[in-house]
Design a protein around this motif. Structure first.
Motif: not given
Lengths: 115, 115
Positions: A95-97, A99-102
Motif C-alpha cells: 500500500i502507498l500513500t 491508498g494506491g499500491n505498488k
C-alpha cells in the motif's frame, strides 16, 4: 535485492495437462499477490489475485495457492490450452500513500503449451 | 470501455535528446502508475499519481525523469538528456480507488531505444 522471485524462466506443458507456475517472496509486508499474463507487444494483463490472509483463490481454470509460512505462491492452470502460452509474472502489492499500491514483479516464466 | 493507451508505441532517440511519453488511463480510474521494464526483468515501479497529485516516486526515478498528470486525466513522462541505460519498455497502468483486489490495468507500453 529481488523481493519476488520466479526461479523457472520457462515451462513446457502438453495441452490438457496442469501447468504449475511458482513464485517466492521475501517481504512479509506484502498484503496482496497477483498474477499477470503477458503476450508479446502487449502490456501485462491481470489474471487472478489472492489476499495475504487467504490460502487459495479459484477462478475458472486458474487457481492461486499461498503458503505464507514458506513465503511461496503458485498458479495452477487446469486444463492448459495453447492460448495460455505467454509470459506469466507474479507480483506482490504494498500500500502507498493515498491508498494506491505498488506492484513488485518477479522476472517472469515463459509458459509454452504444446499440442 | 477502452483500455489504457500509450503514445508513441516506439521511440528511437539519440543519446542526450529529450523524450516525452503520454499515457491515457481508463476514464474512471483516478490512480495512475508508471513502470519500467528492461529485458529479462519484470516491470519496476517508477511513480504513482492519485488524481493530479504525484504521491510516490521510486529511487529509480532520477532527476532527469519527470512525470505530470495535469487535471488528473492523462499523464506524461519526460526523460531529459537520455542515456543508453534508459532504453527500456515504459509501461503505464491505472486503477480505481476501492478496488478490492488491487489489480492495475496496463497499457501496451512505449519501447524506448537510445542510440
Amino acid at each position: 535485492d529481488q523481493q519476488v522471485k520466479q526461479n523457472s524462466p520457462s515451462l513446457s506443458v502438453q495441452e490438457g495437462r496442469i501447468s504449475i507456475l511458482n513464485c517466492d517472496y521475501t517481504n512479509s509486508m506484502f498484503d496482496y499477490f497477483l498474477w499477470y499474463k503477458k503476450y508479446p507487444a502487449e502490456g501485462p494483463t491481470f489474471l487472478i489475485s489472492i489476499s495475504s490472509i487467504k490460502d487459495k483463490n479459484e477462478d475458472g481454470r486458474f487457481t492461486v495457492f499461498l503458503n505464507k509460512s514458506a513465503k511461496h505462491l503458485s498458479l495452477h492452470i487446469v486444463p492448459s490450452q495453447p492460448g495460455d502460452s505467454a509470459v506469466y509474472f507474479c507480483a506482490a502489492s504494498t500500500i502507498l500513500t493515498g491508498g494506491g499500491n505498488k506492484l513488485t514483479f518477479g522476472t517472469g516464466t515463459q509458459l509454452k503449451v504444446e499440442l | 470501455d477502452t483500455g489504457v493507451s500509450q503514445d508513441p508505441r516506439h521511440k528511437i532517440t539519440k543519446r542526450g535528446q529529450n523524450v516525452t511519453f503520454r499515457c491515457d488511463p481508463i476514464s474512471e480510474h483516478n490512480r495512475l502508475y508508471w513502470y519500467r521494464q528492461t529485458l529479462g526483468q519484470g516491470p519496476e515501479f517508477l511513480t504513482y499519481f492519485q488524481n493530479e497529485a504525484q504521491l510516490e516516486k521510486s529511487r529509480l526515478l532520477s532527476d532527469r525523469f519527470s512525470a505530470e498528470r495535469p487535471k488528473g486525466s492523462f499523464s506524461t513522462l519526460e526523460i531529459q538528456r537520455t542515456e543508453q541505460g534508459d532504453s527500456a519498455m515504459y509501461l503505464c497502468a491505472s486503477s480505481r480507488a476501492g478496488t478490492a483486489t488491487y489489480e492495475q490495468y496496463f497499457g501496451p507500453g512505449t519501447r524506448l531505444t537510445v542510440t
